[in-house]
Design a protein around this motif. Structure first.
Motif, mmCIF file in Angstrom:
data_model
loop_
_atom_site.group_PDB
_atom_site.id
_atom_site.type_symbol
_atom_site.label_atom_id
_atom_site.label_comp_id
_atom_site.label_asym_id
_atom_site.label_seq_id
_atom_site.Cartn_x
_atom_site.Cartn_y
_atom_site.Cartn_z
ATOM 1 N N VAL A 478 14.766 78.353 71.514
ATOM 2 C CA VAL A 478 15.067 77.738 70.217
ATOM 3 C C VAL A 478 13.970 78.101 69.226
ATOM 4 N N THR A 479 14.376 78.562 68.047
ATOM 5 C CA THR A 479 13.419 78.826 66.977
ATOM 6 C C THR A 479 14.039 78.439 65.647
ATOM 7 N N GLY A 480 13.255 78.546 64.586
ATOM 8 C CA GLY A 480 13.723 78.173 63.252
ATOM 9 C C GLY A 480 12.549 77.648 62.440
ATOM 10 N N THR A 481 12.816 77.312 61.193
ATOM 11 C CA THR A 481 11.765 76.757 60.345
ATOM 12 C C THR A 481 11.646 75.258 60.556
ATOM 13 N N ASN A 482 12.779 74.549 60.597
ATOM 14 C CA ASN A 482 12.788 73.096 60.794
ATOM 15 C C ASN A 482 13.818 72.716 61.856
ATOM 16 N N GLY A 483 13.570 71.601 62.514
ATOM 17 C CA GLY A 483 14.521 71.073 63.489
ATOM 18 C C GLY A 483 14.380 71.614 64.889
ATOM 19 N N LYS A 484 13.396 72.513 65.122
ATOM 20 C CA LYS A 484 13.280 73.138 66.446
ATOM 21 C C LYS A 484 13.041 72.108 67.544
ATOM 22 N N THR A 485 12.030 71.264 67.337
ATOM 23 C CA THR A 485 11.617 70.367 68.420
ATOM 24 C C THR A 485 12.693 69.339 68.737
ATOM 25 N N THR A 486 13.333 68.778 67.713
ATOM 26 C CA THR A 486 14.417 67.817 67.959
ATOM 27 C C THR A 486 15.543 68.489 68.722
ATOM 28 N N THR A 487 15.906 69.691 68.305
ATOM 29 C CA THR A 487 16.989 70.411 68.987
ATOM 30 C C THR A 487 16.612 70.711 70.434
ATOM 31 N N VAL A 488 15.363 71.122 70.661
ATOM 32 C CA VAL A 488 14.891 71.388 72.023
ATOM 33 C C VAL A 488 15.000 70.126 72.874
ATOM 34 N N PHE A 677 20.545 66.528 58.318
ATOM 35 C CA PHE A 677 19.764 67.458 59.129
ATOM 36 C C PHE A 677 19.885 67.138 60.610
ATOM 37 N N GLN A 678 20.112 65.870 60.947
ATOM 38 C CA GLN A 678 20.325 65.529 62.360
ATOM 39 C C GLN A 678 21.715 65.954 62.822
ATOM 40 N N VAL A 679 22.680 65.945 61.909
ATOM 41 C CA VAL A 679 23.998 66.482 62.245
ATOM 42 C C VAL A 679 23.868 67.971 62.579
ATOM 43 N N ASP A 680 23.078 68.690 61.772
ATOM 44 C CA ASP A 680 22.846 70.116 62.052
ATOM 45 C C ASP A 680 22.189 70.304 63.419
ATOM 46 N N ASN A 681 21.170 69.484 63.714
ATOM 47 C CA ASN A 681 20.491 69.600 65.007
ATOM 48 C C ASN A 681 21.442 69.302 66.159
ATOM 49 N N ALA A 682 22.298 68.297 65.969
ATOM 50 C CA ALA A 682 23.262 67.933 67.020
ATOM 51 C C ALA A 682 24.260 69.064 67.242
ATOM 52 N N MET A 683 24.747 69.667 66.141
ATOM 53 C CA MET A 683 25.693 70.783 66.282
ATOM 54 C C MET A 683 25.044 71.956 67.022
ATOM 55 N N ALA A 684 23.791 72.261 66.674
ATOM 56 C CA ALA A 684 23.097 73.366 67.343
ATOM 57 C C ALA A 684 22.960 73.093 68.838
ATOM 58 N N ALA A 685 22.632 71.846 69.194
ATOM 59 C CA ALA A 685 22.462 71.489 70.605
ATOM 60 C C ALA A 685 23.792 71.532 71.346
ATOM 61 N N ALA A 729 8.875 57.735 60.345
ATOM 62 C CA ALA A 729 7.782 58.668 60.636
ATOM 63 C C ALA A 729 8.374 60.034 60.933
ATOM 64 N N ASP A 730 7.840 61.058 60.273
ATOM 65 C CA ASP A 730 8.359 62.405 60.482
ATOM 66 C C ASP A 730 7.216 63.419 60.339
ATOM 67 N N TYR A 731 7.409 64.565 60.996
ATOM 68 C CA TYR A 731 6.382 65.609 60.992
ATOM 69 C C TYR A 731 6.723 66.726 60.006
ATOM 70 N N GLY A 732 7.614 66.471 59.069
ATOM 71 C CA GLY A 732 7.980 67.500 58.090
ATOM 72 C C GLY A 732 6.758 68.022 57.362
ATOM 73 N N HIS A 733 6.715 69.364 57.145
ATOM 74 C CA HIS A 733 5.496 69.927 56.567
ATOM 75 C C HIS A 733 5.757 71.176 55.743
ATOM 76 N N ASN A 734 6.968 71.302 55.188
ATOM 77 C CA ASN A 734 7.248 72.424 54.295
ATOM 78 C C ASN A 734 8.339 72.014 53.317
ATOM 79 N N PRO A 735 8.561 72.754 52.240
ATOM 80 C CA PRO A 735 9.532 72.350 51.219
ATOM 81 C C PRO A 735 10.944 72.130 51.752
ATOM 82 N N ASP A 736 11.401 72.986 52.666
ATOM 83 C CA ASP A 736 12.746 72.788 53.218
ATOM 84 C C ASP A 736 12.855 71.463 53.948
ATOM 85 N N ALA A 737 11.808 71.106 54.677
ATOM 86 C CA ALA A 737 11.808 69.824 55.375
ATOM 87 C C ALA A 737 11.827 68.666 54.376
ATOM 88 N N MET A 738 11.097 68.797 53.278
ATOM 89 C CA MET A 738 11.099 67.743 52.261
ATOM 90 C C MET A 738 12.491 67.542 51.687
#
Length: 857
Positions: A478-488, A677-685, A729-738
């Motif tokens: 799994v890779t990507g800019t955002n959502g990697k760890t949740t999807t993993v 964004f969680q819907v996207d993560n769920a679809m990917a998983a 609480a979230d670990y977002g750290h880039n504009p797309d995550a914001m």
């Protein structure tokens, strides 16, 4: 020219599937074009005539720089040393004068040395010196390659594994190799398999014990016994009856073995040679030829007649000269890397010559056969003739029985007899030794006759005859800019729901069966290899971050499923010569390029950069997107290919006319579908689990039982409550995550919104500024704090950039600077009222979550 940051890419990487050495080369303006260096190429070719034409990589219209020359010289040096390397490239970066030079290697030590010597070559040519010796360097590389590469026996087994698709990893500089992954892993040490017990190996090493066991089972063996002195040995020889064989009780490769000993003088030399190895054994000499029968499992797979080292007289040259001439054969080397070993004129050989009335300086008559040794081991200069098709069935059965009596799965059975065309008893022959970890080179490339693919037989004995069994477990990358760890974490949960022991790597650590075995950012290849080595793991879900791919490549050769969540505007831009989102896409597409031909790439259909990765996938594609009406999704579905999308409040998987539907209300992490964004993560998983072959009832149960709390997915939209206020609480750290987080909190009711934020110092200024530009339009109160690690920034620099982004914010009315993450959290909590919402963008994830839990308790 300055060469820096040399590193080994040990797996599939940004440049190719080859292992390679990558170096950053910085050239001065004049070094960026060798035509501006008068006489350089002439001096270079005088030092290294074997260098091919100097040209830039195919398709690149750039001048030939010193970096290009370094690349081609490092590759040519390895090729001339006999290394099987063909790939190299030089990448011209966006920074003037900076190049990335990539050169394939077959052995890392050899690749590094070739790069070092290529640098010395170029420097000598630049300085006009002639002290760089091409022949000496090539010899040094060749010798090093022979020292570190796998020998022919182990190499043949590894090659057979690769041909079958079995992954392997060399565990030491020696011959210890692991095949397969996780619970399907097996190991060999040279030609010995892990199923063979230490007891069986010890029996084989004790020549007297193994012979007595064979004799008790009715296998013909020569009589003999161990001895403890020269006198005792000579007495045993006389009792047994001359001629005799003198050899070590525990030996191999023919070391210390002397056969056909007839005299006391010869016996004393033979005893001395055997005693250097260990306890000496004397046994009856059996007349006839020396045969090696190779038994693998319960089959005889190869047989060879071994002839002693010998030369043929020509009436002109001395024995010494004849030996020197024979040793010029390129097949003969000093070790075991070549098919034959050089002959030696040592004391044993001189004594054998003496028995023939010769010395090393004698000139034998034309056609006279001069034997240098009586034993016929290849390691002492002997030769081998393949006789596999000549072995009598009863002889084969005797060899198989001998291997099974001792307990060896791969066994070299030494037979002495006039021939193997008839049963041993008829020819008064016998089995003189059984050998664990036998050398295979005499069967792979015999001096005469047909070579046998004995490596394939060993692999078949390990994994069975079914070619579909390749020692692999399901691997999801799994890779990507955002959502990697949740999807993993969600994919891992789905595999665990199926009852499998799952190994997982992510930015929080390494986990096996839910237990953390390593901590920190473990999204690189080293952690991936550790998971694949764990003997309990039945499936692996691996987060593959940009840094690890750049640093060393992937930790696996291919995966069953590759998931790319998104690329968006990218992240970490400006580092490692990655300046655009397109550059990030090139790195993250590495996992897609290494999908198994029978596997799937799961790609975000809403991200054009991710969609473009489909062209490089060897397997099939599953696109996912919430909007099923996207032209790409509609086309993919119309072609009868797999898609995952949202329809009427449910996640839908479609494959042609077939559909499977899971209501979003049954997927807690999406909060009924309100968190896009969680819907996207769920679809990917879901798509990944589908591609990996999990059952749909398992996927349903897994989605229903997965929650994004601080224990299950720390720092990934963890929702808490504090005195009637909602805390996230979230670990977002880039504009797309914001942007994704703002869209999520917009769907959640709140009287007033507060955000606690810092910024990572290794981002570009504009990326740090953009984060608070986005938040300034969505939050009333912004609390700024400085990260624990500034990552090269000056004190207060990041906070100043964050403030810059809030200038003219449309919604933010209050901005506070607080020193320290926990103090910033406490400050925000002090201003929360019932009905408010507070988003905390954590830096120290575990510590911050513990602090938040304590405050919210």
């Amino acid at each position: 020219m300055d060469v820096s940051r040399l590193r080994a890419l040990r797996g599939p990487n940004l440049w190719s599937r080859h292992t390679a050495i990558e170096g950053v080369v910085i050239c001065t303006p004049v070094e960026c074009q060798i035509d501006d260096l008068p006489g350089f190429e002439t001096r270079l070719r005088a030092l290294f005539p074997g260098l091919g034409p100097l040209r830039p990589p195919s398709g690149q219209r750039v001048p030939v720089s010193l970096a290009h020359v370094l690349e081609q010289a490092a590759l040519a040096l390895q090729a001339q040393a006999g290394c099987p390397v063909t790939f190299s490239t030089t990448h011209v970066t966006s920074t003037p004068g900076h190049f990335q030079v990539v050169v394939e290697y077959s052995e890392e030590d050899v690749g590094r040395l070739a790069m070092d010597e290529a640098v010395k070559l170029l420097q000598a040519a630049l300085d006009g010196r002639d002290d760089w010796d091409a022949a000496a360097v090539v010899k040094q590389l060749r010798d090093l390659d022979e020292d570190v590469r796998l020998g022919p026996s182990t190499g043949s087994i590894v090659n057979a594994a690769v041909a079958r698709g079995v992954p392997y990893r060399r565990l030491t500089q020696g011959s210890l190799v692991q095949f397969g992954w996780g619970h399907k892993q097996r190991r060999i040490w040279a030609a010995e398999v892990d199923a063979t017990s230490a007891v069986s190996e010890s029996i084989a090493q004790d020549k007297d014990l193994s012979k007595r066991l064979l004799q008790s089972a009715g296998v013909p063996v020569p009589i003999g016994r161990p001895v403890d002195s020269v006198d005792d040995g000579w007495e045993a020889a006389l009792d047994i009856g001359l001629p005799v064989v003198v050899k070590p009780l525990d030996g191999n490769q023919g070391k210390g073995v002397t056969v056909n000993v007839m005299t006391r003088e010869h016996f004393e030399l033979a005893y001395q040679a055997a005693e250097e190895i260990g306890t000496v054994m004397v046994e009856k000499f059996l007349p006839g030829s020396d045969f090696r029968l190779l038994v693998v499992g319960n089959q005889l797979v190869a047989a060879a007649r071994r002839d002693p080292p010998q030369v043929s007289g020509d009436g002109v040259h001395t024995v010494r000269e004849l030996v020197d001439e024979v040793n010029k054969d390129p097949r003969r080397g000093d070790g075991h890397a070549t098919s034959l070993t050089k002959m030696r004129l040592d004391d044993i050989a001189i004594e054998r010559l003496k028995q023939q009335g010769l010395t090393p300086d004698s000139v034998p008559a034309k056609g006279q056969r001069v034997i240098l040794r009586n034993n016929a081991n290849l390691s002492t200069g002997g030769s081998a003739t393949d006789v596999t098709d000549d072995v009598h069935p009863e002889v084969a059965q005797r060899a198989i029985a001998a291997a099974q009596i001792v307990g060896l799965h791969v066994c070299g059975v030494d037979v002495v007899a006039e021939s193997v065309l008839r049963p041993l008893e008829e020819l008064h022959g016998g089995i003189v030794e059984v050998n664990a970890a036998p050398g295979l080179r005499m069967h792979l490339s015999p001096s005469y006759g047909k070579g046998r693919n004995v490596g394939k037989a060993v692999i078949q004995s390990i994994y069975g005859p079914d070619k579909n069994e390749d020692g692999r477990i399901p691997v999801v990358a799994v890779t990507g800019t955002n959502g990697k760890t949740t999807t993993v974490r969600l994919i891992t949960h789905l595999f665990a729901t199926a009852g499998m022991t799952v190994g997982m790597t992510n930015t929080d650590g390494v986990y096996v069966d839910g237990r953390q075995i390593d901590s920190g950012d473990c999204s690189g290849p080293k952690s991936a290899r550790n998971v694949l080595m764990h003997p309990d793991v039945e499936a692996a879900v691996l987060e593959c971050a940009r840094g690890g791919i750049l640093r060393e490549g992937l930790g696996f050769d291919r995966c069953a499923v590759a998931v790319v969540t998104n690329v968006g505007a990218g992240d970490h831009l400006g580092l490692n010569y990655l300046d655009t989102a397109e550059d990030i896409k090139r790195v993250k597409s590495v996992i897609v390029q290494n999908v198994s031909p029978t596997g799937y790439a799961v790609l975000n259909a809403t991200d054009p950069l991710v969609v473009a990765m489909a062209e490089s996938c060897p397997g099939k594609i599953i696109f996912f997107a919430a909007d099923r009406h996207l032209p790409l999704m509609a086309t993919h579905r119309a072609q009868g290919k797999r898609c995952v999308f949202v329809d009427e409040g449910a996640i839908v998987a479609s494959d042609g006319a077939w559909r499977e539907s899971i209501p979003l209300r049954d997927v807690p992490m999406t909060r009924g579908g309100t968190l896009g964004f969680q819907v996207d993560n769920a679809m990917a998983a879901v798509a990944a689990a589908w591609g990996a072959g999990l059952a749909w009832d398992v996927i349903r149960r897994g989605l229903a039982s997965f929650s994004t709390d601080g224990d299950n997915a720390p720092g990934r939209f963890n929702v808490m409550e504090y005195r009637g206020a909602t805390v996230i609480a979230d670990y977002g750290h880039n504009p797309d995550a914001m942007r994704a987080l703002v869209a999520a909190v917009d769907a959640m009711p709140a009287q007033r919104r507060v955000v606690v934020i810092s910024g990572a110092g290794d981002r570009r200024d504009q990326d740090i500024v953009e984060q608070t530009q986005i938040l300034g339009a969505a939050f009333d109160h912004v609390v700024l704090y400085q990260d624990a690690c500034q990552r090269g920034r000056e004190d207060g620099e990041v906070v100043a950039l964050l403030r810059q982004g809030l200038a003219g914010a449309s919604r933010t009315s209050r901005i506070d600077d607080i020193r320290g993450e926990f103090a910033a959290i406490d400050h925000a909590f002090a201003h929360l009222n019932e009905g408010d919402l507070c988003l905390v963008l954590v830096d120290q994830v575990e510590e911050a979550l513990a602090h938040l839990r304590q405050r919210c308790a």
